[in-house]
Design a protein around this motif. Structure first.
Motif, PDB file in Angstrom:
ATOM      1  N   HIS A 172      51.221  34.085  29.263  1.00 43.92           N
ATOM      2  CA  HIS A 172      49.873  33.753  29.722  1.00 43.92           C
ATOM      3  C   HIS A 172      49.264  34.872  30.561  1.00 43.92           C
ATOM      4  O   HIS A 172      48.041  35.063  30.547  1.00 43.92           O
ATOM      5  CB  HIS A 172      49.882  32.434  30.490  1.00 43.92           C
ATOM      6  CG  HIS A 172      49.740  31.230  29.611  1.00 43.92           C
ATOM      7  ND1 HIS A 172      48.564  30.531  29.479  1.00 43.92           N
ATOM      8  CD2 HIS A 172      50.631  30.624  28.782  1.00 43.92           C
ATOM      9  CE1 HIS A 172      48.733  29.544  28.620  1.00 43.92           C
ATOM     10  NE2 HIS A 172      49.979  29.566  28.187  1.00 43.92           N
ATOM     11  N   ILE A 173      50.092  35.613  31.262  1.00 44.92           N
ATOM     12  CA  ILE A 173      49.587  36.763  32.021  1.00 44.92           C
ATOM     13  C   ILE A 173      49.154  37.879  31.077  1.00 44.92           C
ATOM     14  O   ILE A 173      48.035  38.396  31.156  1.00 44.92           O
ATOM     15  CB  ILE A 173      50.656  37.263  33.014  1.00 44.92           C
ATOM     16  CG1 ILE A 173      50.874  36.236  34.121  1.00 44.92           C
ATOM     17  CG2 ILE A 173      50.248  38.616  33.599  1.00 44.92           C
ATOM     18  CD1 ILE A 173      52.054  36.537  35.023  1.00 44.92           C
ATOM     19  N   LEU A 174      50.030  38.261  30.161  1.00 49.57           N
ATOM     20  CA  LEU A 174      49.742  39.390  29.270  1.00 49.57           C
ATOM     21  C   LEU A 174      48.582  39.119  28.320  1.00 49.57           C
ATOM     22  O   LEU A 174      47.855  40.043  27.938  1.00 49.57           O
ATOM     23  CB  LEU A 174      50.992  39.751  28.464  1.00 49.57           C
ATOM     24  CG  LEU A 174      52.061  40.528  29.220  1.00 49.57           C
ATOM     25  CD1 LEU A 174      53.364  40.549  28.434  1.00 49.57           C
ATOM     26  CD2 LEU A 174      51.600  41.955  29.512  1.00 49.57           C
ATOM     27  N   ALA A 175      48.401  37.854  27.944  1.00 51.50           N
ATOM     28  CA  ALA A 175      47.330  37.511  27.007  1.00 51.50           C
ATOM     29  C   ALA A 175      46.120  36.933  27.734  1.00 51.50           C
ATOM     30  O   ALA A 175      45.367  36.143  27.157  1.00 51.50           O
ATOM     31  CB  ALA A 175      47.846  36.521  25.966  1.00 51.50           C
ATOM     32  N   SER A 176      45.913  37.362  28.975  1.00 50.55           N
ATOM     33  CA  SER A 176      44.788  36.873  29.771  1.00 50.55           C
ATOM     34  C   SER A 176      43.617  37.849  29.716  1.00 50.55           C
ATOM     35  O   SER A 176      43.750  38.992  29.251  1.00 50.55           O
ATOM     36  CB  SER A 176      45.220  36.677  31.226  1.00 50.55           C
ATOM     37  OG  SER A 176      45.514  37.936  31.838  1.00 50.55           O
ATOM     38  N   ASP A 177      42.484  37.421  30.212  1.00 49.30           N
ATOM     39  CA  ASP A 177      41.299  38.284  30.270  1.00 49.30           C
ATOM     40  C   ASP A 177      41.550  39.546  31.082  1.00 49.30           C
ATOM     41  O   ASP A 177      40.976  40.602  30.789  1.00 49.30           O
ATOM     42  CB  ASP A 177      40.121  37.512  30.881  1.00 49.30           C
ATOM     43  CG  ASP A 177      39.519  36.502  29.918  1.00 49.30           C
ATOM     44  OD1 ASP A 177      39.303  36.864  28.743  1.00 49.30           O
ATOM     45  OD2 ASP A 177      39.289  35.355  30.336  1.00 49.30           O
ATOM     46  N   GLU A 178      42.398  39.465  32.099  1.00 46.84           N
ATOM     47  CA  GLU A 178      42.656  40.610  32.972  1.00 46.84           C
ATOM     48  C   GLU A 178      43.114  41.846  32.200  1.00 46.84           C
ATOM     49  O   GLU A 178      42.782  42.977  32.556  1.00 46.84           O
ATOM     50  CB  GLU A 178      43.709  40.240  34.016  1.00 46.84           C
ATOM     51  CG  GLU A 178      44.063  41.389  34.956  1.00 46.84           C
ATOM     52  CD  GLU A 178      45.164  41.031  35.944  1.00 46.84           C
ATOM     53  OE1 GLU A 178      45.540  41.919  36.733  1.00 46.84           O
ATOM     54  OE2 GLU A 178      45.644  39.872  35.913  1.00 46.84           O
ATOM     55  N   PHE A 179      43.860  41.627  31.100  1.00 45.00           N
ATOM     56  CA  PHE A 179      44.443  42.748  30.370  1.00 45.00           C
ATOM     57  C   PHE A 179      43.592  43.204  29.186  1.00 45.00           C
ATOM     58  O   PHE A 179      43.997  44.083  28.432  1.00 45.00           O
ATOM     59  CB  PHE A 179      45.868  42.401  29.954  1.00 45.00           C
ATOM     60  CG  PHE A 179      46.801  42.248  31.130  1.00 45.00           C
ATOM     61  CD1 PHE A 179      47.412  43.348  31.686  1.00 45.00           C
ATOM     62  CD2 PHE A 179      47.028  41.014  31.707  1.00 45.00           C
ATOM     63  CE1 PHE A 179      48.250  43.228  32.789  1.00 45.00           C
ATOM     64  CE2 PHE A 179      47.846  40.866  32.808  1.00 45.00           C
ATOM     65  CZ  PHE A 179      48.459  41.983  33.350  1.00 45.00           C
ATOM     66  N   GLU A 180      42.453  42.593  29.010  1.00 46.03           N
ATOM     67  CA  GLU A 180      41.406  43.102  28.119  1.00 46.03           C
ATOM     68  C   GLU A 180      41.896  43.471  26.712  1.00 46.03           C
ATOM     69  O   GLU A 180      41.408  44.402  26.080  1.00 46.03           O
ATOM     70  CB  GLU A 180      40.730  44.318  28.747  1.00 46.03           C
ATOM     71  CG  GLU A 180      40.105  44.025  30.095  1.00 46.03           C
ATOM     72  CD  GLU A 180      39.511  45.251  30.753  1.00 46.03           C
ATOM     73  OE1 GLU A 180      39.725  46.379  30.254  1.00 46.03           O
ATOM     74  OE2 GLU A 180      38.827  45.092  31.786  1.00 46.03           O
ATOM     75  N   GLY A 181      42.869  42.732  26.216  1.00 42.49           N
ATOM     76  CA  GLY A 181      43.356  42.991  24.861  1.00 42.49           C
ATOM     77  C   GLY A 181      44.309  44.165  24.731  1.00 42.49           C
ATOM     78  O   GLY A 181      44.731  44.510  23.625  1.00 42.49           O
ATOM     79  N   ARG A 182      44.649  44.827  25.858  1.00 38.09           N
ATOM     80  CA  ARG A 182      45.728  45.835  25.911  1.00 38.09           C
ATOM     81  C   ARG A 182      45.552  46.972  24.908  1.00 38.09           C
ATOM     82  O   ARG A 182      46.525  47.453  24.333  1.00 38.09           O
ATOM     83  CB  ARG A 182      47.095  45.161  25.731  1.00 38.09           C
ATOM     84  CG  ARG A 182      47.344  43.962  26.628  1.00 38.09           C
ATOM     85  CD  ARG A 182      48.750  43.415  26.491  1.00 38.09           C
ATOM     86  NE  ARG A 182      49.105  43.060  25.126  1.00 38.09           N
ATOM     87  CZ  ARG A 182      48.794  41.910  24.536  1.00 38.09           C
ATOM     88  NH1 ARG A 182      48.084  40.978  25.181  1.00 38.09           N
ATOM     89  NH2 ARG A 182      49.166  41.665  23.306  1.00 38.09           N
ATOM     90  N   LYS A 183      44.341  47.426  24.715  1.00 37.91           N
ATOM     91  CA  LYS A 183      44.123  48.505  23.735  1.00 37.91           C
ATOM     92  C   LYS A 183      44.745  49.815  24.207  1.00 37.91           C
ATOM     93  O   LYS A 183      44.605  50.217  25.365  1.00 37.91           O
ATOM     94  CB  LYS A 183      42.638  48.705  23.461  1.00 37.91           C
ATOM     95  CG  LYS A 183      42.386  49.716  22.332  1.00 37.91           C
ATOM     96  CD  LYS A 183      40.926  49.768  21.943  1.00 37.91           C
ATOM     97  CE  LYS A 183      40.705  50.748  20.794  1.00 37.91           C
ATOM     98  NZ  LYS A 183      39.277  50.795  20.373  1.00 37.91           N
ATOM     99  N   THR A 184      45.392  50.503  23.303  1.00 34.70           N
ATOM    100  CA  THR A 184      46.084  51.753  23.585  1.00 34.70           C
ATOM    101  C   THR A 184      45.208  52.731  24.357  1.00 34.70           C
ATOM    102  O   THR A 184      44.099  53.062  23.935  1.00 34.70           O
ATOM    103  CB  THR A 184      46.533  52.411  22.266  1.00 34.70           C
ATOM    104  OG1 THR A 184      47.330  51.486  21.540  1.00 34.70           O
ATOM    105  CG2 THR A 184      47.330  53.686  22.527  1.00 34.70           C
ATOM    106  N   GLY A 185      45.706  53.186  25.507  1.00 34.21           N
ATOM    107  CA  GLY A 185      45.034  54.209  26.286  1.00 34.21           C
ATOM    108  C   GLY A 185      43.918  53.709  27.177  1.00 34.21           C
ATOM    109  O   GLY A 185      43.330  54.497  27.931  1.00 34.21           O
ATOM    110  N   GLU A 186      43.610  52.420  27.123  1.00 41.29           N
ATOM    111  CA  GLU A 186      42.513  51.888  27.927  1.00 41.29           C
ATOM    112  C   GLU A 186      43.052  51.089  29.122  1.00 41.29           C
ATOM    113  O   GLU A 186      44.254  50.878  29.265  1.00 41.29           O
ATOM    114  CB  GLU A 186      41.585  51.049  27.055  1.00 41.29           C
ATOM    115  CG  GLU A 186      40.916  51.891  25.971  1.00 41.29           C
ATOM    116  CD  GLU A 186      39.806  51.172  25.239  1.00 41.29           C
ATOM    117  OE1 GLU A 186      39.542  49.989  25.545  1.00 41.29           O
ATOM    118  OE2 GLU A 186      39.202  51.793  24.356  1.00 41.29           O
ATOM    119  N   LEU A 187      42.149  50.668  29.992  1.00 40.73           N
ATOM    120  CA  LEU A 187      42.539  50.060  31.264  1.00 40.73           C
ATOM    121  C   LEU A 187      43.465  48.863  31.092  1.00 40.73           C
ATOM    122  O   LEU A 187      44.436  48.705  31.841  1.00 40.73           O
ATOM    123  CB  LEU A 187      41.288  49.655  32.045  1.00 40.73           C
ATOM    124  CG  LEU A 187      41.531  48.997  33.415  1.00 40.73           C
ATOM    125  CD1 LEU A 187      42.285  49.945  34.352  1.00 40.73           C
ATOM    126  CD2 LEU A 187      40.208  48.563  34.038  1.00 40.73           C
ATOM    127  N   GLY A 188      43.190  48.007  30.115  1.00 40.04           N
ATOM    128  CA  GLY A 188      44.024  46.829  29.918  1.00 40.04           C
ATOM    129  C   GLY A 188      45.462  47.183  29.579  1.00 40.04           C
ATOM    130  O   GLY A 188      46.402  46.535  30.060  1.00 40.04           O
TER     131      GLY A 188
END
Length: 348
Positions: free
Chosen positions: A59-75
């Motif tokens: 739930h943490i990793l798939a939350s809004d905070e991580f913004e979809g975890r795109k390579t090289g970006e803030l999330g």
């Protein structure tokens, strides 16, 4: 996936040792008792794979905070920091050649015809050193990147691949718990959270070109990519997992996997995507394939396609957490057997 009560615990852990000493004094066969003790030890740790921990971390990793975890970006950077913090909390050491668990994958390395322009990104790599054969290493991997935000929508990547990421974390946590109780594995464990998978398997490709430990002595890779959902073929029932690659380079690896499942997990092991020439070409589409290219035997754990694959609707509320736990237990059990055998598995 690439689109192409501490006191009570102490008593529990010490009972088998007390039993071993007592029965040996009484003249009972020491080897048989030791084997029974090892069985009790394993079953204790197998039961520590915790559904609540999997749920919380996913739930943490798939939350809004991580913004979809795109390579090289803030999330993605935030997700990497979260993983580092977890390994620090577990007191698991960084792998050699990393900077506080981080291995930078340069933008230039990821510049390929089919890949968009990406910023520098990071693999997260942790390590537990073996006690008897430390030079022999088992890699347990999962990519933690996803697709980020597109057209104003966050692609959460709960199944793809927060599910695999939290699986690796949980396996690492329980192995380190075993170490704290005096059960250091015979062989070494490397936990690889790869970046850039969605855009071309970049992180794992970089790792095998810049390994923390000898690839010659990396005897297997267990790769986890999408293990939190049910596929279209098992939409209503069945405790199953698709296995890919287990018999391609080492029949011994395949036999270990089958034996462990039969003894402990009793999942349906489906080899649909392991058939050579299958149209989806799943064997080539996740991070394990970069280990295959180096001649290293692999097992790829995969739940199969579903309606939310690579969509913004791949969210944490849709994960089947009891089934996720069973799958992570199977992978943990397989890893436990592989690193504690008298001899390492052999290639075909």
């Amino acid at each position: 996936m690439f689109i192409f009560t501490i006191g009570l615990e102490y008593i529990i852990m010490k009972v088998p040792q007390f039993l071993l000493i007592t029965l040996t004094v009484l003249g009972v066969n020491g080897s048989a008792v030791a084997q029974e003790k090892n069985q009790l030890d394993f079953e204790y740790f197998y039961a520590q794979i915790n559904q609540d921990t999997l749920y919380k971390n996913l739930h943490i990793l798939a939350s809004d905070e991580f913004e979809g975890r795109k390579t090289g970006e803030l999330g993605q950077k935030k997700a990497a920091a979260f993983l580092v913090k977890q390994y620090q909390n577990y007191q698991i050491t960084p792998a050699a050649g990393t900077e506080n668990y981080l291995q930078t994958v340069p933008s230039a390395f990821m510049k390929k015809l089919f890949s968009p322009l990406l910023n520098d990104s990071e693999n997260v790599i942790a390590y537990i050193r073996g006690s008897e054969f430390p030079e022999e290493t088992l890699v347990i991997s999962a990519h933690y990147d996803h697709m980020g935000i597109e057209f104003g929508k966050t692609f959460y990547g709960a199944d793809d691949n927060a599910s695999g990421t939290v699986g690796v974390l949980e396996i690492a946590r329980v192995f380190q718990e075993a170490v704290r109780h005096g059960f250091t594995p015979k062989r070494s464990l490397l936990f690889l959270h790869a970046t850039g998978e969605e855009f071309g398997l970049h992180g794992s490709s970089y790792y095998v070109m810049h390994p923390s430990y000898s690839l010659e002595n990396t005897f297997a890779n267990l790769n986890i990519d999408m293990i939190g959902r049910r596929s279209n073929d098992y939409i209503e029932q069945g405790n199953y997992i698709y296995l890919v690659g287990s018999d391609r380079l080492s029949t011994e690896l395949h036999e270990v996997s089958e034996s462990v499942n039969k003894q402990y997990s009793n999942l349906t092991l489906d080899y649909k995507y392991n058939v050579k020439g299958e149209p989806e070409q799943i064997y080539f589409r996740s991070d394990h394939y970069n280990f295959v290219r180096k001649g290293i035997p692999v097992i790829f754990y995969y739940n199969g396609p579903h309606a939310d694959y690579h969509k913004a609707t791949d969210t944490a509320d849709k994960i089947d957490y009891p089934l996720l736990q069973k799958r992570v237990q199977l992978i943990f059990a397989t890893a436990w057997e592989l690193i504690n055998r008298d001899e390492r598995i052999k290639n075909n």
